[in-house]
Enzyme design. Structure first.
Site, PDB file in Angstrom:
ATOM      1  N   THR A 125       0.825  -1.206   0.000  1.00 13.98           N
ATOM      2  CA  THR A 125       0.000   0.000   0.000  1.00 13.98           C
ATOM      3  C   THR A 125       0.864   1.263   0.000  1.00 13.98           C
ATOM      4  OG1 THR A 125      -1.474   1.306   1.406  1.00 13.98           O
ATOM      5  CG2 THR A 125      -0.140  -0.312   2.530  1.00 13.98           C
ATOM      6  N   ASP A 126       0.295   2.351  -0.522  1.00 12.37           N
ATOM      7  CA  ASP A 126       1.011   3.636  -0.471  1.00 12.37           C
ATOM      8  C   ASP A 126       1.146   4.148   0.958  1.00 12.37           C
ATOM      9  OD1 ASP A 126      -1.637   4.378   0.005  1.00 12.37           O
ATOM     10  OD2 ASP A 126      -1.754   5.850  -1.608  1.00 12.37           O
ATOM     11  N   GLU A 127       0.367   3.566   1.899  1.00 14.10           N
ATOM     12  CA  GLU A 127       0.424   4.055   3.281  1.00 14.10           C
ATOM     13  C   GLU A 127       1.782   3.798   3.930  1.00 14.10           C
ATOM     14  OE1 GLU A 127      -2.839   3.575   5.916  1.00 14.10           O
ATOM     15  OE2 GLU A 127      -4.312   3.671   4.318  1.00 14.10           O
ATOM     16  N   TYR A 153      -1.617  -0.339  11.230  1.00 18.62           N
ATOM     17  CA  TYR A 153      -1.843  -1.004   9.936  1.00 18.62           C
ATOM     18  C   TYR A 153      -0.675  -0.751   8.986  1.00 18.62           C
ATOM     19  CZ  TYR A 153      -3.314  -1.392   5.077  1.00 18.62           C
ATOM     20  OH  TYR A 153      -3.347  -1.680   3.726  1.00 18.62           O
ATOM     21  N   LYS A 157       2.192  -3.343   7.358  1.00 16.23           N
ATOM     22  CA  LYS A 157       2.408  -3.528   5.915  1.00 16.23           C
ATOM     23  C   LYS A 157       3.868  -3.201   5.557  1.00 16.23           C
ATOM     24  CE  LYS A 157      -0.284  -4.419   3.143  1.00 16.23           C
ATOM     25  NZ  LYS A 157      -0.743  -5.736   2.616  1.00 16.23           N
TER      26      LYS A 157
END
Ligand code: NAD
Ligand code: DAU
Length: 339
Positions: A125-127, A153, A157
C-alpha cells in the site's frame, strides 16, 4: 500457470479472481482465505463452480496447512492480498495486524522457498510512505520515498515489505511488491469511506466525516489495480517495487458530497466527527515507473468509476445488507456512537 491468491474473499482479492479467471481462462487459481469479518464467500459465488478455481478456508499463518496445500498444488506463483486492512481497526487492536500482515507474509514466503522457489507477489500500500503535506501538490510518493508509517496497519504492511525484500536478498526468492493508492469499486466492505457513505445515504443515516473532511486520498478503480498486479507478476522485474495510482486526488468531503448528489440526498446528512488518531493528511502516487516499464495506465476515470460503483451497490443490496445486519452493527456502534 497455477496461482495461489490469498485473501480472495475480500475486496481487491475477490475482484482480482474475477478479473483473472476471465483474462486467463487456461490458468488455475487456488484461493486461500480465513474468512475473517472482511471475507465474504458470496463475493466468490460466481466462480465457485468454475473447474479452474478452488477455494480453501485457511489462515495464512497456519504453517502446516499452507505447506500441505503447496505440496499438493505445486503453484507457480503466489499473490498475497490477505491482510487486516482497516486503519481504524488497527488503532483499536493492533495485534492481529502484526500477526496476519507480517507473520502471514513470512509463512507464505517460507512455503514458496520450500516448494521450488515459487514466484511471490506482495500486495502492499502507499500508506507505507506515510503522508504528504496538503500545501505541496508538487510532492508525490515515488518508489524511492522513505518508509515512514503512521498507523499500526501501515507499520505492519511496511514490516511485511521489508521482509519480502529481505527474502529476495537473503534467499534469492523471486519477489515483487506493488504499492497502490486507495481502491474503490464492487465488493468493497462497508467499513471503508466510499461504501460506508453509499450505504448510510441509502438509509438516510448520518454521514460521519472525520475532522473537517479535508484529507486527500488518490482513488483508483479496483479493476485497474488488478490489471497492474497481473502485469507485474508476468512482466515485472524481480526484486522491484512498483507504485500503482491514477493521479486522482480528492478531498474526503468532496467524495461524500458527490455520493450525496448521485443518490439525490441532502447534505444535511453530513456529520463532522472526531478525527482519526494520527490521520494521514494526503496520499499521492507517482506511477511513472509502472507506466514506463510495463505500459500500465489506468483505464477507468473517477467520474465513470464512481457511477459504476454506486450502481453496483444499488443492484447488489443483498451482498451488503447481509454484512450490515450482522456483527457490523456492533462495530459501527463502537466506532461511531458518541464520536
Ligand atoms: P479486505 O479487508 O477487503 O480483505 C482481506 C481479505 O483477507 C478477507 O477476505 C479476509 O478474510 C482475508 N484474511 C484476513 N486475514 C487472513 C488470514 N490470516 N489468513 C487468510 N486470509 C485472511 O482487504 P482489501 O481492501 O481487499 O485489501 C487487500 C490487500 O490490498 C491488503 O493487503 C491491503 O493492505 C492492500 N491494499 C488495499 C487497498 C485498498 O484501498 N483497499 C489499497 C492498497 C493496498
Ligand atoms: O491508501 C491505501 C489504503 O487505503 C489501504 O492500504 C487501506 O487498506 C484502505 O483501507 C485505505 O485506507 P484509508 O484509511 O485511506 O481508507 P478509509 O476508507 O478508511 O478512509 C478514507 C478516508 O476517509 C480517510 O481520510 C478517513 C476518512 N473517513 C473514513 C471513514 C471510514 C471518514 O472521514 N469517515 C469514515 O467513516
Amino acid at each position: 500457470m497455477k496461482i495461489v491468491v490469498t485473501g480472495g474473499a475480500g475486496f481487491i482479492g475477490g475482484n482480482f479472481i474475477h478479473y483473472y479467471l476471465k483474462a486467463h481462462p487456461e490458468d488455475r487459481v487456488i484461493c486461500i482465505d480465513k474468512l475473517t469479518y472482511a471475507g465474504n464467500l458470496s463475493t466468490l459465488a460466481p466462480v465457485m463452480n468454475n473447474d479452474k478455481f478452488r477455494f480453501v478456508k485457511a489462515d495464512i499463518c497456519d504453517r502446516e496447512t499452507v505447506f500441505a496445500l503447496f505440496e499438493e498444488e505445486q503453484p507457480d506463483a503466489v499473490i498475497n492480498f490477505a491482510a487486516e486492512s482497516h486503519v481504524d481497526r488497527s488503532i483499536e487492536d493492533p495485534e492481529v495486524f502484526l500477526r496476519t500482515n507480517i507473520l502471514g507474509t513470512a509463512t507464505l514466503m517460507d512455503a514458496c522457498r520450500v516448494f521450488g522457489n515459487v514466484r511471490y507477489h506482495q500486495v502492499s500500500t502507499d500508506e507505507v510512505y506515510g503522508d504528504l503535506p496538503l500545501n505541496r501538490p508538487d510532492l508525490l510518493f515515488t518508489e524511492n520515498t522513505p518508509i515512514h508509517t503512521s498507523s499500526p496497519y501501515s507499520s505492519s504492511k511496511a514490516g511485511a515489505d521489508l521482509l519480502v525484500q529481505a527474502y529476495n536478498r537473503t534467499y534469492g526468492l523471486p519477489v515483487t511488491i506493488s504499492r497502490c493508492s486507495n481502491n474503490y469499486g464492487p465488493y468493497h466492505f462497508p467499513e471503508k469511506l466510499i461504501p460506508l457513505m453509499i450505504v448510510n445515504c441509502l438509509y438516510d443515516k448520518p454521514l460521519p466525516v472525520y475532522g473537517e473532511g479535508l484529507n486527500v486520498r488518490d482513488w483508483l478503480y479496483v479493476e485497474d489495480h488488478c490489471k497492474a498486479i497481473d502485469l507485474i507478476v508476468r512482466k515485472g522485474r524481480i526484486g522491484e517495487v512498483y507504485n500503482v495510482g491514477g493521479h486522482n486526488e480528492m478531498r474526503n468531503i468532496d467524495i461524500v458530497k458527490l455520493i450525496i448528489r448521485e443518490l439525490g440526498k441532502s447534505e444535511d446528512l453530513i456529520t463532522y466527527v472526531t478525527d482519526r488518531k494520527g490521520h494521514d493528511l494526503r496520499y499521492a502516487i507517482d506511477p511513472t515507473k509502472i507506466h514506463e516499464e510495463l505500459g500500465w495506465l489506468p483505464e477507468t476515470c473517477f467520474e465513470e468509476g464512481i457511477k459504476k460503483t454506486i450502481k453496483w451497490y444499488l443492484e447488489n443490496r443483498s451482498w451488503w445488507e447481509e454484512i450490515i445486519n450482522g456483527e457490523y452493527q456492533h462495530y459501527y456502534e463502537k466506532m461511531y456512537n458518541n464520536r
